[in-house]
Motif scaffolding. Structure first.
Motif, PDB file in Angstrom:
ATOM      1  N   ASP A  77       0.731  -1.129  -0.065  1.00  0.00           N
ATOM      2  CA  ASP A  77       0.042   0.056   0.089  1.00  0.00           C
ATOM      3  C   ASP A  77       0.856   1.179   0.096  1.00  0.00           C
ATOM      4  OD1 ASP A  77      -2.437  -1.238  -0.041  1.00  0.00           O
ATOM      5  OD2 ASP A  77      -2.098  -1.783   2.240  1.00  0.00           O
ATOM      6  N   VAL A  78       0.869   1.929  -1.168  1.00  0.00           N
ATOM      7  CA  VAL A  78       1.681   3.173  -1.161  1.00  0.00           C
ATOM      8  C   VAL A  78       1.040   4.486  -0.735  1.00  0.00           C
ATOM      9  CG1 VAL A  78       2.923   4.617  -2.922  1.00  0.00           C
ATOM     10  CG2 VAL A  78       2.841   2.060  -3.210  1.00  0.00           C
ATOM     11  N   PRO A  79       1.148   5.166   0.360  1.00  0.00           N
ATOM     12  CA  PRO A  79       0.494   6.110   0.687  1.00  0.00           C
ATOM     13  C   PRO A  79       0.410   7.598  -0.021  1.00  0.00           C
ATOM     14  CG  PRO A  79       2.605   6.343   2.016  1.00  0.00           C
ATOM     15  CD  PRO A  79       2.531   4.992   1.069  1.00  0.00           C
ATOM     16  N   GLU A  80       1.498   7.808  -0.728  1.00  0.00           N
ATOM     17  CA  GLU A  80       1.404   9.181  -1.736  1.00  0.00           C
ATOM     18  C   GLU A  80       2.180   8.716  -3.161  1.00  0.00           C
ATOM     19  OE1 GLU A  80       4.812  12.101  -0.007  1.00  0.00           O
ATOM     20  OE2 GLU A  80       2.992  11.555   1.386  1.00  0.00           O
ATOM     21  N   ALA A  81       2.006   9.302  -3.997  1.00  0.00           N
ATOM     22  CA  ALA A  81       2.602   9.467  -5.398  1.00  0.00           C
ATOM     23  C   ALA A  81       4.032   9.819  -5.172  1.00  0.00           C
ATOM     24  CB  ALA A  81       1.926   9.972  -6.213  1.00  0.00           C
ATOM     25  N   TYR A  84      10.295   6.489  -5.419  1.00  0.00           N
ATOM     26  CA  TYR A  84      10.598   5.776  -4.181  1.00  0.00           C
ATOM     27  C   TYR A  84      12.015   5.174  -4.429  1.00  0.00           C
ATOM     28  CZ  TYR A  84       5.976   6.481  -2.056  1.00  0.00           C
ATOM     29  OH  TYR A  84       4.900   7.094  -1.418  1.00  0.00           O
ATOM     30  N   GLN A  85      12.730   5.445  -3.682  1.00  0.00           N
ATOM     31  CA  GLN A  85      14.009   4.480  -3.554  1.00  0.00           C
ATOM     32  C   GLN A  85      13.730   3.202  -2.914  1.00  0.00           C
ATOM     33  OE1 GLN A  85      16.994   6.090  -4.709  1.00  0.00           O
ATOM     34  NE2 GLN A  85      15.695   7.966  -4.985  1.00  0.00           N
ATOM     35  N   TYR A 101      12.123  -7.529 -10.430  1.00  0.00           N
ATOM     36  CA  TYR A 101      10.834  -7.087  -9.677  1.00  0.00           C
ATOM     37  C   TYR A 101      10.171  -6.093 -10.344  1.00  0.00           C
ATOM     38  CZ  TYR A 101      13.951  -2.980  -7.977  1.00  0.00           C
ATOM     39  OH  TYR A 101      14.618  -1.793  -7.994  1.00  0.00           O
ATOM     40  N   ARG A 102       8.881  -6.170 -10.277  1.00  0.00           N
ATOM     41  CA  ARG A 102       7.944  -4.825 -10.887  1.00  0.00           C
ATOM     42  C   ARG A 102       6.644  -4.723  -9.911  1.00  0.00           C
ATOM     43  NH1 ARG A 102       5.133  -8.279 -15.976  1.00  0.00           N
ATOM     44  NH2 ARG A 102       4.286  -9.598 -14.676  1.00  0.00           N
ATOM     45  N   PHE A 103       6.393  -3.543  -9.996  1.00  0.00           N
ATOM     46  CA  PHE A 103       5.277  -3.048  -9.332  1.00  0.00           C
ATOM     47  C   PHE A 103       3.902  -3.346 -10.253  1.00  0.00           C
ATOM     48  CE2 PHE A 103       8.542  -1.767  -6.778  1.00  0.00           C
ATOM     49  CZ  PHE A 103       8.148  -1.734  -5.487  1.00  0.00           C
ATOM     50  N   THR A 104       2.905  -3.577  -9.822  1.00  0.00           N
ATOM     51  CA  THR A 104       1.746  -3.866 -10.681  1.00  0.00           C
ATOM     52  C   THR A 104       0.630  -2.923  -9.873  1.00  0.00           C
ATOM     53  OG1 THR A 104       2.300  -5.737 -11.808  1.00  0.00           O
ATOM     54  CG2 THR A 104      -0.282  -4.897 -12.024  1.00  0.00           C
ATOM     55  N   VAL A 151      11.683   3.954  -8.078  1.00  0.00           N
ATOM     56  CA  VAL A 151      10.499   3.486  -9.101  1.00  0.00           C
ATOM     57  C   VAL A 151       9.493   4.398  -8.838  1.00  0.00           C
ATOM     58  CG1 VAL A 151      10.537   0.929  -9.086  1.00  0.00           C
ATOM     59  CG2 VAL A 151       9.379   2.066  -7.414  1.00  0.00           C
ATOM     60  N   THR A 152       8.671   4.968  -9.685  1.00  0.00           N
ATOM     61  CA  THR A 152       7.709   6.201  -9.621  1.00  0.00           C
ATOM     62  C   THR A 152       6.473   5.245  -9.310  1.00  0.00           C
ATOM     63  OG1 THR A 152       9.082   7.651 -10.893  1.00  0.00           O
ATOM     64  CG2 THR A 152       6.820   7.955 -10.795  1.00  0.00           C
ATOM     65  N   LEU A 153       5.810   5.746  -8.290  1.00  0.00           N
ATOM     66  CA  LEU A 153       4.688   4.915  -7.988  1.00  0.00           C
ATOM     67  C   LEU A 153       3.335   5.939  -7.914  1.00  0.00           C
ATOM     68  CD1 LEU A 153       5.975   2.376  -5.509  1.00  0.00           C
ATOM     69  CD2 LEU A 153       5.236   1.934  -7.960  1.00  0.00           C
ATOM     70  N   GLU A 154       2.317   5.580  -8.048  1.00  0.00           N
ATOM     71  CA  GLU A 154       0.834   6.515  -7.680  1.00  0.00           C
ATOM     72  C   GLU A 154       0.650   6.087  -6.425  1.00  0.00           C
ATOM     73  OE1 GLU A 154      -1.843   5.675 -10.919  1.00  0.00           O
ATOM     74  OE2 GLU A 154      -0.678   6.650 -12.326  1.00  0.00           O
ATOM     75  N   GLN A 155      -0.249   6.753  -5.773  1.00  0.00           N
ATOM     76  CA  GLN A 155      -0.946   6.400  -4.486  1.00  0.00           C
ATOM     77  C   GLN A 155      -1.770   5.210  -4.860  1.00  0.00           C
ATOM     78  OE1 GLN A 155      -3.682   9.336  -2.732  1.00  0.00           O
ATOM     79  NE2 GLN A 155      -3.284   8.620  -0.716  1.00  0.00           N
ATOM     80  N   GLY A 156      -1.831   4.257  -3.849  1.00  0.00           N
ATOM     81  CA  GLY A 156      -2.880   3.184  -4.042  1.00  0.00           C
ATOM     82  C   GLY A 156      -2.041   1.799  -3.623  1.00  0.00           C
TER      83      GLY A 156
END
Length: 203
Positions: A77-81, A84-85, A101-104, A151-156
């Motif tokens: 669970d990513v709290p904010e966009a 991220y290191q 690895y990858r984030f989906t 990696v660059t992630l969105e919130q969610g």
């Protein structure tokens, strides 16, 4: 091929957020894996040296073929966009296999919002990354942090999929692969690994 499922409560217990800057994932809190050769010896002799007192530990010694691909999946669970290191706390790099690895991103039903292709979105685990905070955990066993590609992630919510696709370049033989993952830290702020100490906590 055996799959290990954990309850939603157990998965959530292994993911902690610190303000809006950090996400901490316990290696043992998998949502799914096809590893079957679990090996408690890899975890060392003192559970206090492991984050949460436990870790994901599997040993492939060539007697049982490594699944192709061998995978571990965690719910995150990513709290904010933002960017991220990525830090992994794992076994000695000389025993770690070749990984990626990858984030989906997933929806409320736990399914991917957009299902990636089999070779889409992977980040190679850098086996040449400088080890950080290496610590002995038993005879012939150490554990260390390494900083991986951001990696660059969105919130969610996301699935973090880690694959072990073969032996690493430092292996003495192509038979022995230790998959020891203690913790994973995603950090938007500077983080200096220090054993099991989480960002923002006092040692």
């Amino acid at each position: 091929m055996k799959k290990i499922l954990m309850s939603a409560a157990a998965m959530l217990a292994g993911v902690s957020t610190f303000g809006a800057a950090f996400v901490w994932i316990e290696g043992e809190t998998t949502s799914k894996t096809n590893f079957t050769s679990m090996n408690p010896w890899l975890k060392g002799d003192n559970a206090a040296l492991l984050s949460g007192g436990d870790a994901f530990a599997a040993l492939n010694d060539g007697k049982e073929p490594l699944p192709k691909p061998a995978f571990i999946i965690w719910k995150v669970d990513v709290p904010e966009a933002g960017e991220y290191q990525v830090y992994f706390r794992h076994g000695w790099m000389g025993h770690v296999g070749q990984m990626r690895y990858r984030f989906t991103k997933i929806g409320a039903d736990g399914n991917p919002l957009v299902k990636p292709g089999p070779e889409e979105g992977w980040v190679a685990f850098d086996a040449d990354s400088q080890p950080l905070d290496r610590q002995p955990i038993g005879q012939y066993r150490t554990i260390e942090w390494s900083r991986q590609t951001p990696v660059t992630l969105e919130q969610g919510s996301y699935l973090l999929d880690l694959q072990v696709v073969g032996p690493g370049p430092a292996h003495i033989t192509d038979q022995l692969i230790w998959t020891l993952i203690d913790a994973i830290c995603l950090s938007k702020e500077p983080f200096t690994p220090n054993g099991v100490v989480k960002p923002g906590a006092t040692p």
